[in-house]
Design a protein around this motif. Structure first.
Motif, PDB file in Angstrom:
ATOM      1  N   PRO A 235       0.841  -1.205   0.000  1.00 25.26           N
ATOM      2  CA  PRO A 235       0.000   0.000   0.000  1.00 25.26           C
ATOM      3  C   PRO A 235       0.875   1.255   0.000  1.00 25.26           C
ATOM      4  O   PRO A 235       2.028   1.232   0.426  1.00 25.26           O
ATOM      5  CB  PRO A 235      -0.800  -0.118   1.302  1.00 25.26           C
ATOM      6  CG  PRO A 235       0.028  -0.993   2.188  1.00 25.26           C
ATOM      7  CD  PRO A 235       0.735  -1.956   1.272  1.00 25.26           C
ATOM      8  N   THR A 236       0.330   2.350  -0.487  1.00 19.17           N
ATOM      9  CA  THR A 236       1.063   3.605  -0.442  1.00 19.17           C
ATOM     10  C   THR A 236       1.298   4.007   1.010  1.00 19.17           C
ATOM     11  O   THR A 236       0.518   3.663   1.905  1.00 19.17           O
ATOM     12  CB  THR A 236       0.296   4.729  -1.150  1.00 19.17           C
ATOM     13  OG1 THR A 236      -0.964   4.921  -0.492  1.00 19.17           O
ATOM     14  CG2 THR A 236       0.063   4.392  -2.606  1.00 19.17           C
ATOM     15  N   SER A 237       2.378   4.746   1.229  1.00 24.33           N
ATOM     16  CA  SER A 237       2.723   5.142   2.597  1.00 24.33           C
ATOM     17  C   SER A 237       1.870   6.295   3.102  1.00 24.33           C
ATOM     18  O   SER A 237       1.850   6.591   4.295  1.00 24.33           O
ATOM     19  CB  SER A 237       4.205   5.535   2.669  1.00 24.33           C
ATOM     20  OG  SER A 237       4.479   6.591   1.775  1.00 24.33           O
ATOM     21  N   SER A 238       1.156   6.974   2.198  1.00 22.16           N
ATOM     22  CA  SER A 238       0.346   8.128   2.580  1.00 22.16           C
ATOM     23  C   SER A 238      -1.121   7.875   2.287  1.00 22.16           C
ATOM     24  O   SER A 238      -1.486   7.551   1.147  1.00 22.16           O
ATOM     25  CB  SER A 238       0.820   9.372   1.814  1.00 22.16           C
ATOM     26  OG  SER A 238      -0.074  10.456   2.011  1.00 22.16           O
ATOM     27  N   TYR A 239      -1.961   8.053   3.282  1.00 24.71           N
ATOM     28  CA  TYR A 239      -3.405   7.995   3.053  1.00 24.71           C
ATOM     29  C   TYR A 239      -3.871   9.271   2.360  1.00 24.71           C
ATOM     30  O   TYR A 239      -4.688   9.241   1.442  1.00 24.71           O
ATOM     31  CB  TYR A 239      -4.149   7.827   4.381  1.00 24.71           C
ATOM     32  CG  TYR A 239      -5.649   7.852   4.232  1.00 24.71           C
ATOM     33  CD1 TYR A 239      -6.347   6.711   3.857  1.00 24.71           C
ATOM     34  CD2 TYR A 239      -6.367   9.031   4.441  1.00 24.71           C
ATOM     35  CE1 TYR A 239      -7.723   6.739   3.696  1.00 24.71           C
ATOM     36  CE2 TYR A 239      -7.743   9.075   4.279  1.00 24.71           C
ATOM     37  CZ  TYR A 239      -8.415   7.922   3.908  1.00 24.71           C
ATOM     38  OH  TYR A 239      -9.781   7.961   3.739  1.00 24.71           O
ATOM     39  N   TYR A 240      -3.335  10.400   2.787  1.00 19.25           N
ATOM     40  CA  TYR A 240      -3.763  11.697   2.264  1.00 19.25           C
ATOM     41  C   TYR A 240      -3.537  11.797   0.761  1.00 19.25           C
ATOM     42  O   TYR A 240      -4.361  12.355   0.042  1.00 19.25           O
ATOM     43  CB  TYR A 240      -2.998  12.806   2.990  1.00 19.25           C
ATOM     44  CG  TYR A 240      -3.496  14.202   2.703  1.00 19.25           C
ATOM     45  CD1 TYR A 240      -4.677  14.674   3.264  1.00 19.25           C
ATOM     46  CD2 TYR A 240      -2.774  15.060   1.882  1.00 19.25           C
ATOM     47  CE1 TYR A 240      -5.131  15.961   3.019  1.00 19.25           C
ATOM     48  CE2 TYR A 240      -3.218  16.343   1.625  1.00 19.25           C
ATOM     49  CZ  TYR A 240      -4.395  16.792   2.191  1.00 19.25           C
ATOM     50  OH  TYR A 240      -4.842  18.064   1.945  1.00 19.25           O
ATOM     51  N   PHE A 241      -2.414  11.249   0.272  1.00 21.04           N
ATOM     52  CA  PHE A 241      -2.065  11.355  -1.132  1.00 21.04           C
ATOM     53  C   PHE A 241      -2.338  10.073  -1.918  1.00 21.04           C
ATOM     54  O   PHE A 241      -1.890   9.935  -3.062  1.00 21.04           O
ATOM     55  CB  PHE A 241      -0.593  11.729  -1.292  1.00 21.04           C
ATOM     56  CG  PHE A 241      -0.285  13.150  -0.923  1.00 21.04           C
ATOM     57  CD1 PHE A 241      -1.132  14.181  -1.261  1.00 21.04           C
ATOM     58  CD2 PHE A 241       0.884  13.460  -0.234  1.00 21.04           C
ATOM     59  CE1 PHE A 241      -0.848  15.502  -0.920  1.00 21.04           C
ATOM     60  CE2 PHE A 241       1.184  14.774   0.109  1.00 21.04           C
ATOM     61  CZ  PHE A 241       0.323  15.795  -0.237  1.00 21.04           C
ATOM     62  N   ASP A 242      -3.057   9.124  -1.348  1.00 18.19           N
ATOM     63  CA  ASP A 242      -3.339   7.874  -2.041  1.00 18.19           C
ATOM     64  C   ASP A 242      -4.264   8.128  -3.233  1.00 18.19           C
ATOM     65  O   ASP A 242      -5.325   8.749  -3.104  1.00 18.19           O
ATOM     66  CB  ASP A 242      -3.986   6.879  -1.089  1.00 18.19           C
ATOM     67  CG  ASP A 242      -4.212   5.533  -1.745  1.00 18.19           C
ATOM     68  OD1 ASP A 242      -5.281   5.355  -2.356  1.00 18.19           O
ATOM     69  OD2 ASP A 242      -3.315   4.673  -1.671  1.00 18.19           O
ATOM     70  N   LEU A 243      -3.867   7.648  -4.398  1.00 21.06           N
ATOM     71  CA  LEU A 243      -4.576   7.955  -5.632  1.00 21.06           C
ATOM     72  C   LEU A 243      -6.013   7.449  -5.629  1.00 21.06           C
ATOM     73  O   LEU A 243      -6.936   8.150  -6.057  1.00 21.06           O
ATOM     74  CB  LEU A 243      -3.800   7.366  -6.813  1.00 21.06           C
ATOM     75  CG  LEU A 243      -4.283   7.729  -8.226  1.00 21.06           C
ATOM     76  CD1 LEU A 243      -4.373   9.236  -8.406  1.00 21.06           C
ATOM     77  CD2 LEU A 243      -3.342   7.120  -9.259  1.00 21.06           C
ATOM     78  N   ARG A 244      -6.234   6.243  -5.139  1.00 17.16           N
ATOM     79  CA  ARG A 244      -7.595   5.716  -5.109  1.00 17.16           C
ATOM     80  C   ARG A 244      -8.473   6.521  -4.148  1.00 17.16           C
ATOM     81  O   ARG A 244      -9.641   6.814  -4.447  1.00 17.16           O
ATOM     82  CB  ARG A 244      -7.592   4.242  -4.715  1.00 17.16           C
ATOM     83  CG  ARG A 244      -8.951   3.562  -4.917  1.00 17.16           C
ATOM     84  CD  ARG A 244      -8.927   2.124  -4.399  1.00 17.16           C
ATOM     85  NE  ARG A 244      -7.945   1.305  -5.078  1.00 17.16           N
ATOM     86  CZ  ARG A 244      -8.151   0.689  -6.231  1.00 17.16           C
ATOM     87  NH1 ARG A 244      -9.315   0.825  -6.849  1.00 17.16           N
ATOM     88  NH2 ARG A 244      -7.204  -0.063  -6.758  1.00 17.16           N
ATOM     89  N   GLU A 245      -7.916   6.870  -2.995  1.00 17.53           N
ATOM     90  CA  GLU A 245      -8.675   7.651  -2.016  1.00 17.53           C
ATOM     91  C   GLU A 245      -9.005   9.039  -2.568  1.00 17.53           C
ATOM     92  O   GLU A 245     -10.116   9.541  -2.400  1.00 17.53           O
ATOM     93  CB  GLU A 245      -7.886   7.775  -0.710  1.00 17.53           C
ATOM     94  CG  GLU A 245      -7.586   6.460  -0.018  1.00 17.53           C
ATOM     95  CD  GLU A 245      -8.821   5.765   0.512  1.00 17.53           C
ATOM     96  OE1 GLU A 245      -9.883   6.421   0.640  1.00 17.53           O
ATOM     97  OE2 GLU A 245      -8.746   4.554   0.786  1.00 17.53           O
ATOM     98  N   LEU A 246      -8.039   9.659  -3.225  1.00 20.44           N
ATOM     99  CA  LEU A 246      -8.293  10.955  -3.844  1.00 20.44           C
ATOM    100  C   LEU A 246      -9.356  10.830  -4.935  1.00 20.44           C
ATOM    101  O   LEU A 246     -10.181  11.731  -5.124  1.00 20.44           O
ATOM    102  CB  LEU A 246      -7.001  11.522  -4.438  1.00 20.44           C
ATOM    103  CG  LEU A 246      -5.978  12.042  -3.439  1.00 20.44           C
ATOM    104  CD1 LEU A 246      -4.613  12.225  -4.102  1.00 20.44           C
ATOM    105  CD2 LEU A 246      -6.442  13.357  -2.821  1.00 20.44           C
ATOM    106  N   GLY A 247      -9.342   9.692  -5.630  1.00 19.92           N
ATOM    107  CA  GLY A 247     -10.314   9.475  -6.693  1.00 19.92           C
ATOM    108  C   GLY A 247     -11.744   9.442  -6.194  1.00 19.92           C
ATOM    109  O   GLY A 247     -12.667   9.842  -6.915  1.00 19.92           O
TER     110      GLY A 247
END
Length: 398
Positions: A235-247
């Protein structure tokens, strides 16, 4: 409830805010057009109100034009240009990935540091500060190192160089590699064609050519980049900048799905970005490229008449937005910059990294790229050099 007295406020916070107007001809931020500042002062909306979602969609349309792309995953993240570096590399670099980084200034080196923190393996190709890479050099490195990703800075603001990007995307695809490009100091001032050039991910900053305050980082990912993200082993190390979450907030990858809360956007900064992108669209990219080239050339000619050299000798490799100027022998760079600031409220910046103390950096970006500002900077620079040299007892050769 504790019956305790509050500590009184510091008197400084009770005084009216006092912000002087300055002409910002450094490496950024740049001055904003009045209509952008006016847009930023409009009423705050909720981050999922339909009216604000419309602003977000407008921004995506404007960014697709600026990046010259049709990518669905085109949006802006809250944060400076560094946030753009974090969101692109943070989503595409997995642990153990080999990343080829073109290093000819500060930003390639910072990318290497970030890649290492992400668990990737940065592999540098280097050129001396002030020089750019040829496609043959890049192809040789792709052949030898077999990277999964390549990072290139189009506008190296620490060195004043403009890296040609055309052809690199084709080479990266030939060697099964993704291409990420930093356009923080270049987008809008020089040609950039994300789709035609085969760029897989790109980022920029709001505070330079796009006419806006700092604080937003526009980015775009193509389907190849999304496929790489989906194939991550970790998983990406950042939740804030995670591409799926931003999507989930921006309405992709499934644009039919309802938008969901991820974070509270910088509402009024988004208004400013929307207005800045409208200005870009009204002028047209080709006209912006021509204007920036003409004003940079006007500056170079003026400096040449003053017997002052540019740090980048090859004109074709010069970045027209951040012009790196060699401080003449015997001249105190900081005294000159301080004089310009104190007497004229004009910002001229010093060097960064290896060039600190050796150069000035004169920015001509967006709203600030005008013939008037060029002539103003040349006049103040001449006066500042002469007066500071006289005060220090040294002779100017201008």
């Amino acid at each position: 409830m504790d019956d305790l007295p509050c500590r009184p406020p510091d008197q400084v916070i009770l005084r009216p805010l006092d912000v002087p107007h300055k002409t910002l001809l450094g490496p950024g931020p740049s001055n904003c057009p009045p209509r952008v500042l006016a847009a930023a002062s409009r009423p705050v909306l909720g981050h999922l109100h339909k009216e604000f979602v419309k602003v977000m969609s407008d921004i995506q349309a404007g960014l697709r034009y600026a990046f010259q792309t049709q990518n669905d995953m085109t949006f802006a993240v809250d944060g400076s240009g560094h946030a753009g570096m974090e969101v692109t590399l943070g989503n595409l670099v997995d642990k153990g990935d080999v990343v080829l980084v073109a290093c000819n200034g500060l930003w390639g080196e910072r990318a290497c540091r970030l890649i290492s923190r992400l668990g990737g393996i940065p592999k540098r190709i280097t050129r001396p500060v002030g020089e750019v890479f040829s496609n043959s050099e890049i192809e040789d490195a792709l052949k030898a190192l077999h990277p999964t990703l390549m990072f290139v800075t189009q506008g190296e603001s620490s060195a004043g160089t403009l890296q040609p990007v055309s052809g690199i995307g084709r080479l990266c695809r030939l060697y099964n590699c993704l291409l990420v490009v930093d356009t923080v100091a270049s987008l809008g001032a020089v040609p950039f064609f994300m789709d035609k050039w085969g760029v897989d991910a790109v980022y920029t900053g709001s505070q330079k050519v796009l006419n806006c305050p700092s604080g937003l980082a526009p980015v775009s990912f193509n389907p190849r980049a999304w496929k790489k993200y989906c194939a991550r082993q970790n998983p990406t190390s950042s939740y804030y900048f995670d591409l799926r979450e931003l999507g989930t907030y921006w309405g992709f990858p499934d644009t039919a799905a309802p938008r969901k809360y991820h974070h509270t956007a910088s509402i009024n900064s988004f208004y400013a970005l929307r207005e800045g992108l409208a200005i870009v669209a009204e002028e047209g990219l080709e006209n912006m490229w021509t204007r920036h080239a003409a004003n940079a050339s006007r500056l170079w000619q003026g400096l040449e008449r003053m017997n002052i050299s540019m740090a980048v000798s090859n004109k074709a490799a010069r970045l027209p937005t951040v012009n790196v100027v060699v401080v003449p022998k015997g001249v105190n760079w900081k005294a000159v910059a301080d004089y310009a600031n104190d007497e004229y409220r004009l910002e001229i910046a010093g060097g960064l990294g290896p060039s600190a103390g050796k150069v000035w950096r004169i920015g001509l970006m967006g709203y600030n790229s005008t013939a008037h500002n060029v002539d103003f900077a040349l006049r103040v620079l001449m006066e500042a050099i002469e007066k500071t040299c006289r005060q220090s007892g040294t002779r100017s050769k201008l």
